[in-house]
Design a protein around this motif. Structure first.
Motif, short mmCIF file in Angstrom:
data_model
loop_
_atom_site.label_atom_id
_atom_site.label_comp_id
_atom_site.label_asym_id
_atom_site.label_seq_id
_atom_site.Cartn_x
_atom_site.Cartn_y
_atom_site.Cartn_z
N VAL A 1 56.43 -33.82 -28.29
CA VAL A 1 55.41 -34.71 -27.72
C VAL A 1 54.88 -35.66 -28.80
N LEU A 2 54.60 -35.13 -29.99
CA LEU A 2 54.17 -35.98 -31.10
C LEU A 2 55.18 -37.09 -31.36
N ASN A 3 56.45 -36.73 -31.44
CA ASN A 3 57.47 -37.72 -31.79
C ASN A 3 57.69 -38.73 -30.68
N ALA A 4 57.62 -38.29 -29.43
CA ALA A 4 57.74 -39.23 -28.31
C ALA A 4 56.58 -40.21 -28.28
N ARG A 5 55.39 -39.73 -28.64
CA ARG A 5 54.22 -40.59 -28.65
C ARG A 5 54.24 -41.56 -29.84
N ILE A 6 54.77 -41.11 -30.97
CA ILE A 6 54.97 -42.04 -32.09
C ILE A 6 55.94 -43.13 -31.68
N PHE B 1 54.57 -47.18 -31.65
CA PHE B 1 55.10 -48.26 -32.48
C PHE B 1 55.93 -49.25 -31.68
N SER B 2 56.58 -48.78 -30.63
CA SER B 2 57.32 -49.69 -29.75
C SER B 2 56.37 -50.62 -29.02
N ALA B 3 55.29 -50.06 -28.46
CA ALA B 3 54.32 -50.86 -27.71
C ALA B 3 53.55 -51.80 -28.62
N ALA B 4 53.34 -51.38 -29.87
CA ALA B 4 52.55 -52.19 -30.79
C ALA B 4 53.31 -53.41 -31.30
N TYR B 5 54.62 -53.29 -31.40
CA TYR B 5 55.40 -54.36 -32.04
C TYR B 5 55.19 -55.74 -31.40
N VAL C 1 60.77 -39.93 -21.90
CA VAL C 1 61.14 -41.07 -21.05
C VAL C 1 60.20 -42.24 -21.29
N TYR C 2 58.92 -41.94 -21.39
CA TYR C 2 57.90 -42.98 -21.64
C TYR C 2 58.18 -43.70 -22.95
N GLY C 3 58.44 -42.95 -24.01
CA GLY C 3 58.71 -43.55 -25.31
C GLY C 3 60.03 -44.30 -25.36
N LEU C 4 61.08 -43.71 -24.80
CA LEU C 4 62.40 -44.34 -24.82
C LEU C 4 62.40 -45.67 -24.07
#
Length: 390
Positions: free
Chosen positions: A50-55, A59-63, A118-121
């Protein structure tokens, strides 16, 4: 509003800077599993999916907001580590945890973790156009549908063994009830699915999102109180539990957003109504200092008298959303007062990022600065949402 928007831009950069400077694991790869309250880095700690998916998501959303190439590089680092170490190539799931060297540790398939992956990917695909990331998101979506979806009663089951057999302990954490269907997992499945739909507008996926929103509307939202029902048996018998103010206000805006992603007008209208009612109900959990209490136990008539970092973040979005719907400035004022509370008590002005929270006497809760549950997702998202909405 301009002042608040500028402060959100500054705070977003501050949060991302902490994770950039402190959490990259140059020794073992990926990101450090735990940084404790005193800023001690544990390079031997297990690493959570969960930590890694949220990271990856953060960073994807922030870019696109920051235009900082370092943020895109860190998103790629998170993706590479998830694909290499957390994805179970044999059984097609996501390991709950790996050890510090990336060997699988807790191999259960917690659907919550698959949903966040899925959210992070999907967010990463939006900024990278990495087709392998999108393919992996689709695979995980298919696994959730194949194994977790309940065709009899609708909704989704909580957890399975590595090879997708039933499991006795379904709980997401020690504090949760051991029940087969939970609000928290359904909320984040639909969140992940909606984010996937933004980059892969598949008709069947759209239907699944709509069905999920109808299921949540039917079972999880208490239209009398404006609060969420949290735990159910497989056949939707409720197991009464606490009121979770953070989840109430998170769901208030997030479910409306999911309806907007699939452009379903009837669901949008229904969830706008819920959004305002749930925001109003959240005022019950606001303290006079502007902070949002964690939970309330109605059976014992007892307040869980802690103020954690993440409900404050979700309060910002949920209240700004209610203000956007109604035009009533009371919601915006609640955000402004809460931001003052966060600046005074939750921001770690010395080391960066936010502490876990405070107790009723304003003493600090001495839990992780980074860890399985302490992630850059709630607070960075709140900043990004307010930057966009204001």
């Amino acid at each position: 509003m301009e002042k608040l928007k500028q402060e959100m831009q500054d705070e977003l950069l501050s949060i991302l800077n902490y994770w950039t400077e402190n959490t990259v694991d140059e020794t073992n790869g990926g990101f450090i599993g735990t940084i404790d309250f005193s800023e001690n880095k544990d390079y031997t700690a297990d690493k959570g999916s969960v930590l890694n998916a949220r990271i990856l998501w953060a960073f994807s959303a922030a870019y696109p907001v920051t235009k900082n190439e370092k943020h895109l590089q860190l998103a790629q680092r998170a993706y590479d580590y998830i694909a290499r170490h957390f994805y179970d190539k044999e059984h097609g799931g996501i390991f709950w945890s790996v050890d510090h060297q990336g060997n699988h540790k807790d191999t259960k398939n917690q659907i919550y973790a698959l949903a966040f992956t899925v959210y992070g990917l999907s967010e990463y695909y939006a900024v990278s156009q990495n087709e392998e990331a999108l393919a992996l998101a689709k695979k995980l979506y298919e696994q959730i549908e194949k194994h977790s979806y309940d065709p009899v009663y609708k909704g989704y089951l909580e957890a399975f063994t590595r090879d997708w057999h039933p499991i006795d302990d379904l709980r997401l954490s020690d504090k949760d009830a051991n029940e087969k269907k939970t609000m928290n997992t359904h909320l984040h499945i639909v969140e992940g699915y909606a984010n996937l739909y933004k980059v892969w507008p598949d008709k069947e996926l759209k239907n699944k999102i709509a069905e999920l929103l109808h299921t949540i509307n039917k079972h999880f939202i208490n239209e009398t109180t404006g609060h969420l029902r949290l735990f159910f048996s497989e056949d939707w018998i409720e197991k009464p539990d606490v009121i979770s103010y953070g989840h109430d206000i998170e769901a208030a805006w997030l479910l409306q957003w999911c309806a907007e992603v699939i452009q379903d007008e009837s669901l949008i209208n229904a969830y706008k109504t819920h959004a305002v009612q749930m925001a109003d109900a959240t005022f019950e959990g606001l303290d006079k200092d502007g902070g949002l209490w964690y939970e309330y136990d109605p059976q014992e008539e007892r307040l869980i008298a802690e103020k954690h970092w993440w409900p404050q973040s979700e309060l910002w979005i949920g209240m700004v959303n209610a203000w956007q719907i109604t035009g009533d400035v009371k919601y915006l004022k609640a955000v402004e007062k809460n931001w003052q509370f966060v600046q005074q008590y939750i921001l770690d002005k010395k080391n960066g990022e936010w502490i876990w929270g405070i107790n009723a006497d304003y003493s600090k809760i001495e839990k992780d600065k980074a860890g399985f549950w302490k992630c850059p997702y709630h607070n960075s998202r709140a900043c990004m949402e307010l930057i966009g909405r204001l």
